[in-house]
Design a protein around this motif. Structure first.
Motif, PDB file in Angstrom:
ATOM      1  N   SER A 186       0.857  -1.173   0.000  1.00 39.51           N
ATOM      2  CA  SER A 186       0.000   0.000   0.000  1.00 39.51           C
ATOM      3  C   SER A 186       0.897   1.228   0.000  1.00 39.51           C
ATOM      4  N   GLY A 187       0.403   2.297  -0.597  1.00 37.77           N
ATOM      5  CA  GLY A 187       1.207   3.516  -0.675  1.00 37.77           C
ATOM      6  C   GLY A 187       2.155   3.522  -1.851  1.00 37.77           C
TER       7      GLY A 187
ATOM      8  N   CYS B  80     -10.775   0.850  -0.734  1.00 35.93           N
ATOM      9  CA  CYS B  80      -9.429   0.627  -0.205  1.00 35.93           C
ATOM     10  C   CYS B  80      -9.391   0.960   1.276  1.00 35.93           C
ATOM     11  N   ALA B  82      -6.391   0.404   3.040  1.00 40.16           N
ATOM     12  CA  ALA B  82      -4.983   0.426   3.430  1.00 40.16           C
ATOM     13  C   ALA B  82      -4.582   1.814   3.937  1.00 40.16           C
ATOM     14  N   GLU B  83      -3.319   1.922   4.370  1.00 39.31           N
ATOM     15  CA  GLU B  83      -2.895   3.065   5.188  1.00 39.31           C
ATOM     16  C   GLU B  83      -3.104   4.435   4.538  1.00 39.31           C
ATOM     17  N   ALA B  84      -2.716   4.577   3.262  1.00 38.66           N
ATOM     18  CA  ALA B  84      -2.805   5.908   2.643  1.00 38.66           C
ATOM     19  C   ALA B  84      -4.262   6.351   2.584  1.00 38.66           C
ATOM     20  N   CYS B 114      -5.257  -1.540  -1.237  1.00 37.60           N
ATOM     21  CA  CYS B 114      -4.539  -0.689  -2.184  1.00 37.60           C
ATOM     22  C   CYS B 114      -4.963  -0.911  -3.630  1.00 37.60           C
ATOM     23  N   LEU B 115      -5.340   0.190  -4.251  1.00 37.46           N
ATOM     24  CA  LEU B 115      -5.685   0.199  -5.670  1.00 37.46           C
ATOM     25  C   LEU B 115      -4.648   0.980  -6.469  1.00 37.46           C
ATOM     26  N   LEU B 117      -3.875   4.081  -5.984  1.00 40.00           N
ATOM     27  CA  LEU B 117      -4.309   5.481  -6.129  1.00 40.00           C
ATOM     28  C   LEU B 117      -4.036   6.228  -4.828  1.00 40.00           C
ATOM     29  N   CYS B 118      -2.915   5.902  -4.209  1.00 38.94           N
ATOM     30  CA  CYS B 118      -2.660   6.304  -2.832  1.00 38.94           C
ATOM     31  C   CYS B 118      -2.383   7.791  -2.657  1.00 38.94           C
ATOM     32  N   ALA B 123      -9.628   5.769  -2.135  1.00 35.93           N
ATOM     33  CA  ALA B 123      -9.881   5.234  -3.461  1.00 35.93           C
ATOM     34  C   ALA B 123     -10.906   4.108  -3.408  1.00 35.93           C
TER      35      ALA B 123
END
Ligand SMILES: Cc1cc2nc3c(=O)[nH]c(=O)nc-3n(C[C@H](O)[C@H](O)[C@H](O)COP(=O)(O)O)c2cc1C
Ligand code: SF4
Ligand code: FES
Lengths: 518, 150
Positions: A186-187, B80, B82-84, B114-115, B117-118, B123
């Protein structure tokens, strides 16, 4: 004369309405009898400005962004197709500070060319590296890559040339090149942007790798979350084959290299190289014991090079410009550039390719402009979900593999995720454990059981049940995971957890011990 | 109108892919692409064609989050987590979406990690369409749109 207008086809631009903008531009141009050529380029990587529309003028390309479909009429009213003034104008693209301050080697063409035009690719120095490689013996190609200092960009930073050397020396009738395009961290989105924006550079890099080690078949394993990247790669492979850059007898050299895209199926652990091999062979993505190394016994038991997208896509420029040119960038044992990805709670997020040695503070403030929320930045996670959280005291350390190791942190694939002062680090630590529990392949106990226990323990910490004892338990658990896991999934989950605990103890209900000095 | 019956469709997909090295994932993807999910009664045919046991095929299908074995809702929404995306409020978005989806037969909401697009988070993906900087308001607008299209 027809005006060239660029509207990115990159996923991030599409997610912000680029297709609507492109349609509206075509419709408005037709209505006004203006002849245009619309190019769907990759993204320049200034993602807060997407969709970033560019027009070709005599002075150079002029950028407008962020453009919505509703802005299009007013852009034409302002004669933007001639570079006219408009409130969305960003001036000459090449002069924009965000781009100008970068060192774009691997991403040299991304956002500039038409991703699927091989002519455009060749006009912009494409396939020079392959032509050079075709004049060299295999060992000399490996030598160049070794001398460039290139280390794996997928996370582990292992020297690419040394890996290739092992495969070159392995004696086998069949060898493989596997590109790791699982980009599960991620990120991170550099792999995605590169595959969507300049697929030929990856194809060229894999072809050079094949020449270097004597492989004839390659696979690109792309995550299922990236449908656009998969589509672009499939088209680019057809184009490259038709132009004799893939297939048998590449450019009349009698060398053969075939390439195929394989779609993953949503398991983070399949980014781990041996789990990926299992998946490519049609099995569950369970991590294999090492040895044997994939370089000796990899895909279908044959010697296999496995490299990340960015590692492979950096090879063409090393071949065309020479190892010394590439090595000249960077610091210490971190040579060349890393395409960093600035993400999360940040005003100006995007892709920033810089030589190693830049600092987080420069990234977040000079490039990023601070938190998107306008609040203070509290913590930054570098290197994906298995990377440490860094407090302000660590933001001036140069971004270099060894300097980060000394901080008990990792650069990984170059993802930088920014959190503002509303972030709850205990919750983020719990999330790291939960992610590990969801994605564990289950092969070893410290990870399979440890992560589940980690979530339970952190739940108690957060609920203030028996905190001191639970925190001791957490530290012990992390110790077991660090030392007893078979791969970095379980082995590195303690990085975000323990760094959060160490640098932000107040979020875990402990007194601030003063380890932080802002 | 779908002139071929499901088992014929599965048989022809298997025939197309079975000789590829590591054919199982490509076959599963092709079946899910064509039918929206992997019908449990196709496992026998796949196992037979690839010389695997049924348990092996079943084990592979269940290992991967992407493969589904029941007919999906008409629209798939992936948010999404995840972290972002968390740093920009995906948790609130997820709660909002789950509340909105409960009781809907038109769409189902799933977390995704996560896609890519962070930098423009949070996203989300509706079927194959990506969306960035999704607020609960934007979510409602997008959902109303798919509601009126179907
Ligand atoms: C759990 C886990 C996930 C990983 N995910 C990825 C990934 O998504 N992409 C990647 O390139 N490497 C990933 N890696 C690293 C790979 O195992 C491997 O080191 C890399 O593909 C080697 O290529 P490189 O030397 O070019 O970096 C992952 C490792 C682990 C342990
Ligand atoms: S650490 Fe986790 S993901 Fe890695 S082999 Fe062990 S169980 Fe599998
Ligand atoms: S973290 Fe949400 S898109 Fe990457």
């Amino acid at each position: 004369m027809s005006v060239k207008i660029f509207v990115p086809g990159d996923s991030a631009a599409l997610a912000l309405g680029a297709d609507d903008v492109a349609q509206r531009i075509s419709a408005e141009a037709a209505r006004r009898n203006i002849s245009i050529t619309l190019v769907r380029n990759g993204s320049r990587g200034m993602l807060w400005l997407e969709p970033l529309v560019e027009v070709q003028t005599e002075q150079g390309r002029i950028a407008y962004g962020p453009v919505t479909a509703d802005d299009v009429a007013s852009l034409f009213d302002a004669d933007f197709q001639q570079g006219g003034a408009h409130e969305l104008s960003q001036g000459l693209t090449e002069e924009m500070a965000y781009l100008k301050r970068q060192e774009r080697l691997t991403f040299a063409r991304v956002g500039i060319t038409d991703p699927l035009s091989i002519d455009d690719y060749i006009e912009h120095e494409g396939y020079k590296g392959l032509r050079q490689a075709l004049t060299l013996a295999a060992a000399a190609i490996v030598q160049q890559v070794t001398e460039s200092g290139l280390r794996g960009r997928g996370g582990a930073a292992f020297p690419t040339g040394i890996k290739w050397q092992t495969v070159l020396k392995a004696d086998a009738a069949q060898k493989y090149i596997v590109c790791n395009a699982d980009e599960g961290d991620s990120g991170t989105f550099a792999d995605r942007m590169l595959m969507e924006g300049d697929p030929f550079v990856l194809i060229e890099g894999m072809t050079i790798a094949a020449l270097a080690v004597g492989a004839t078949q390659g696979y690109i394993y792309v995550r299922s979350e990236y449908p656009h990247a998969i589509a672009v790669l499939n088209k680019a492979i057809v184009v490259a084959r038709a132009a004799n850059y893939l297939g048998s007898d590449i450019l009349g050299s009698a060398k053969t290299f075939e390439l195929e895209v394989r779609k993953a199926a949503g398991a983070y652990v399949c980014g781990e190289e041996t789990a990926m091999l299992e998946s490519l062979e049609g099995r569950r993505g369970i991590v294999r014991a090492k040895p044997p190394l994939p370089a000796i016994e990899g895909l279908f038991g044959k010697p296999t090079v496995i490299n990340n997208v960015i590692s492979l896509a950096s090879v063409p420029i090393i071949m065309s410009h020479g190892a010394a040119f590439y090595k000249d960038y960077g610091m210490g044992r971190s040579r060349g550039t890393l395409p960093f990805q600035l993400a999360g709670n940040i005003k100006q997020g995007g892709l920033i390719e810089k030589a190693f040695g830049v600092t987080l503070r420069e990234m977040m403030y000079d490039f990023g402009g601070g938190a998107a929320s306008g609040r203070a930045i509290k913590a930054v996670q570098v290197g994906g979900p298995l990377g440490a959280y860094l407090p302000e005291a660590q933001w001036d350390t140069p971004m270099d593999y060894e300097a980060y190791t000394a901080l008990w942190a990792v650069l990984g694939h170059g993802g930088i995720v920014v959190h503002d002062d509303t972030a709850d680090m205990a919750k983020l630590a719990r999330y790291a454990m939960k992610f590990c529990a969801i994605e564990s392949c289950g092969k070893c106990t410290p990870c399979r059981i440890g992560a589940v226990r980690g979530v339970e323990v952190l739940d108690k910490v957060i609920a203030n049940q028996d905190r001191p004892a639970q925190l001791t338990l957490l530290t012990d658990l992390c110790d077991t995971m660090l030392n007893g896991s078979m791969c970095a999934m379980g082995g590195m989950t303690p990085y975000p957890v323990l760094s959060a605990l160490k640098h932000f103890p107040q979020d875990f209900g402990l007194a601030n011990t003063g380890v932080q000095h802002a | 109108m779908n002139p071929t019956c499901p088992s014929e469709q599965v048989a022809s997909i298997i025939a197309t892919h079975q000789d590829r090295p590591g054919a199982l994932l490509p076959i599963l993807h092709a079946i899910q692409d064509a039918m929206g999910f992997i019908p449990p009664d196709s496992i026998n045919e796949i196992a037979g064609a690839l010389n695997l046991s049924r348990a092996e095929v079943h084990g592979v299908i269940t290992f991967y989050h992407y493969f589904q074995t029941t007919p999906p809702a008409r629209h798939q929404i992936q948010i999404c987590c995840a972290e972002a995306c968390q740093s920009m409020g995906s948790e609130r978005l997820m709660q909002h979406a789950e509340a909105a989806a409960s009781g809907s037969t038109n769409y189902a909401v799933h977390p995704v990690y996560c896609l890519g697009l962070c930098a423009t988070s949070p996203a989300m993906m509706i079927d194959d369409q990506l969306h960035a900087r999704v607020t609960p308001d934007k979510f409602d607008r997008l959902i109303n749109k798919i509601g009126s299209e179907s």
